[in-house]
Design a protein around this motif. Structure first.
Motif, PDB file in Angstrom:
ATOM      1  N   VAL A  37      35.966  40.383  55.672  1.00 33.61           N
ATOM      2  CA  VAL A  37      35.881  41.431  54.325  1.00 33.61           C
ATOM      3  C   VAL A  37      36.648  43.077  53.854  1.00 33.61           C
ATOM      4  N   SER A  81      28.604  46.249  47.101  1.00 38.71           N
ATOM      5  CA  SER A  81      29.530  46.005  44.863  1.00 38.71           C
ATOM      6  C   SER A  81      29.139  44.572  44.919  1.00 38.71           C
ATOM      7  N   LEU A  82      29.481  44.348  43.398  1.00 39.95           N
ATOM      8  CA  LEU A  82      29.501  43.569  43.237  1.00 39.95           C
ATOM      9  C   LEU A  82      31.261  42.818  44.059  1.00 39.95           C
ATOM     10  N   ASP A  83      31.987  42.955  43.915  1.00 39.63           N
ATOM     11  CA  ASP A  83      33.135  43.168  44.582  1.00 39.63           C
ATOM     12  C   ASP A  83      32.739  42.349  45.649  1.00 39.63           C
ATOM     13  N   LEU A  84      32.023  43.379  46.567  1.00 40.05           N
ATOM     14  CA  LEU A  84      31.606  43.771  48.156  1.00 40.05           C
ATOM     15  C   LEU A  84      31.203  41.947  48.066  1.00 40.05           C
ATOM     16  N   PHE A 128      31.506  39.127  46.848  1.00 42.48           N
ATOM     17  CA  PHE A 128      31.854  38.092  46.377  1.00 42.48           C
ATOM     18  C   PHE A 128      32.849  38.049  47.178  1.00 42.48           C
ATOM     19  N   ARG A 129      33.676  38.971  47.989  1.00 46.82           N
ATOM     20  CA  ARG A 129      34.176  38.241  49.346  1.00 46.82           C
ATOM     21  C   ARG A 129      33.487  38.231  50.543  1.00 46.82           C
ATOM     22  N   ASP A 167      32.698  34.486  49.828  1.00 47.48           N
ATOM     23  CA  ASP A 167      34.168  33.679  49.731  1.00 47.48           C
ATOM     24  C   ASP A 167      34.114  32.990  51.611  1.00 47.48           C
TER      25      ASP A 167
END
Length: 109
Positions: A34, A52-55, A57-58, A61
């Motif tokens: 990630v 964070s929202l991005d992290l 999601f990663r 995934d």
């Protein structure tokens, strides 16, 4: 910068450690996948830091799971309890509804 009123900070619970263990993945493995450092993975697992929202999601995934399966505002119960709940008992006896139906059919289920 003007002052902003914010409510109480709500915790974010996660299953990162459990999911890593299920997959035989080390903190270093997840960190590399990630793009963060190993200490950050530990801080996330302990709840010292929130992603964070991005992290988030990663991370999801990597585990191929939806966000709500990995992160929650309420504590997660034990996965075994969620996966292996027993069928409720029929009131007035130790026989379940399934066993009762089998007895009504001459013992066949």
């Amino acid at each position: 910068m003007s002052p902003i009123r914010r409510g109480a900070k709500l915790p974010i619970y996660n299953r990162i450690g459990v999911l890593r263990a299920e997959r035989g993945m080390s903190r270093a493995d997840l960190a590399a996948l990630v793009g963060i450092n190993v200490q950050t993975v530990g801080a996330l697992e302990r709840g010292d830091n929130y992603p964070s929202l991005d992290l988030a999601f990663r991370i999801c995934d990597v585990f191929d799971l939806p966000v709500e399966a990995v992160f929650s505002r309420t504590p997660f119960g034990a996965m075994s309890a969620e996966l292996y709940r027993r069928a409720p008992r029929v009131p007035g006896g130790d026989v379940t509804a399934t066993d009762s139906a089998a007895n009504d059919n001459g013992g066949e289920r």
